[in-house]
Design a protein around this motif. Structure first.
Motif, PDB file in Angstrom:
ATOM      1  N   ARG A 119       0.827  -1.207   0.000  1.00 16.32           N
ATOM      2  CA  ARG A 119       0.000   0.000   0.000  1.00 16.32           C
ATOM      3  C   ARG A 119       0.861   1.258   0.000  1.00 16.32           C
ATOM      4  O   ARG A 119       0.560   2.219  -0.685  1.00 16.32           O
ATOM      5  CB  ARG A 119      -0.920   0.013   1.226  1.00 16.32           C
ATOM      6  N   ARG A 120       1.921   1.234   0.771  1.00 17.13           N
ATOM      7  CA  ARG A 120       2.798   2.402   0.835  1.00 17.13           C
ATOM      8  C   ARG A 120       3.440   2.660  -0.522  1.00 17.13           C
ATOM      9  O   ARG A 120       3.509   3.786  -0.986  1.00 17.13           O
ATOM     10  CB  ARG A 120       3.878   2.192   1.892  1.00 17.13           C
ATOM     11  N   GLY A 121       3.868   1.604  -1.188  1.00 15.72           N
ATOM     12  CA  GLY A 121       4.458   1.757  -2.513  1.00 15.72           C
ATOM     13  C   GLY A 121       3.449   2.276  -3.519  1.00 15.72           C
ATOM     14  O   GLY A 121       3.770   3.117  -4.368  1.00 15.72           O
ATOM     15  N   ALA A 122       2.214   1.795  -3.431  1.00 11.55           N
ATOM     16  CA  ALA A 122       1.183   2.261  -4.356  1.00 11.55           C
ATOM     17  C   ALA A 122       0.858   3.730  -4.103  1.00 11.55           C
ATOM     18  O   ALA A 122       0.637   4.498  -5.050  1.00 11.55           O
ATOM     19  CB  ALA A 122      -0.071   1.405  -4.209  1.00 11.55           C
ATOM     20  N   LEU A 123       0.833   4.139  -2.845  1.00 12.36           N
ATOM     21  CA  LEU A 123       0.554   5.537  -2.526  1.00 12.36           C
ATOM     22  C   LEU A 123       1.672   6.452  -3.017  1.00 12.36           C
ATOM     23  O   LEU A 123       1.418   7.537  -3.548  1.00 12.36           O
ATOM     24  CB  LEU A 123       0.347   5.717  -1.026  1.00 12.36           C
ATOM     25  N   ILE A 124       2.902   6.028  -2.858  1.00 18.62           N
ATOM     26  CA  ILE A 124       4.033   6.830  -3.324  1.00 18.62           C
ATOM     27  C   ILE A 124       3.998   6.936  -4.846  1.00 18.62           C
ATOM     28  O   ILE A 124       4.209   8.017  -5.409  1.00 18.62           O
ATOM     29  CB  ILE A 124       5.365   6.228  -2.823  1.00 18.62           C
ATOM     30  N   ALA A 125       3.707   5.827  -5.514  1.00 18.70           N
ATOM     31  CA  ALA A 125       3.640   5.850  -6.975  1.00 18.70           C
ATOM     32  C   ALA A 125       2.512   6.756  -7.456  1.00 18.70           C
ATOM     33  O   ALA A 125       2.676   7.513  -8.422  1.00 18.70           O
ATOM     34  CB  ALA A 125       3.451   4.433  -7.501  1.00 18.70           C
TER      35      ALA A 125
END
Length: 106
Positions: free
Chosen positions: A8-14
């Motif tokens: 989720r954190r990676g998707a939010l950053i992307a």
């Protein structure tokens, strides 16, 4: 659970990077506003399309940079098949053949 958190954190950053890039591309002001307001030489559809495409590309690069590498699969060495058999072996002490349990491996 930690995988979901990292995902989720990676998707939010992307998504944030994609939004920032597309906002930057779309907010570029033309030099001569009167010329572009009248519709000469300014294709708004292409600018929006390029902004979306640039945001998707930047988001994909950001998400790819955050992805963890897949570890190589390490196979365990195959143990040789071993078993015990009763075999006749020469006994030097008694000077004759005797039957003993002997470990046999392939």
């Amino acid at each position: 659970m930690t995988f979901l958190r990292h995902s989720r954190r990676g998707a939010l950053i992307a998504a944030a990077v994609a939004a920032a890039v597309s906002a930057f591309v779309m907010s570029a002001a033309p030099a001569d506003a009167q010329y572009y307001r009248r519709g000469y030489g300014y294709n708004r559809g292409a600018a929006v399309g390029l902004g979306i495409a640039g945001g998707l590309i930047a988001g994909g690069l950001a998400a790819g940079a955050l992805a963890r590498p897949v570890p190589d699969v390490v196979e365990a060495p195959v143990a040789p098949a071993c078993w015990f058999e009763r075999r006749r072996v020469w006994d030097d002490y008694n000077g004759m053949y005797v039957v003993r349990r002997v470990r046999v491996c392939e």
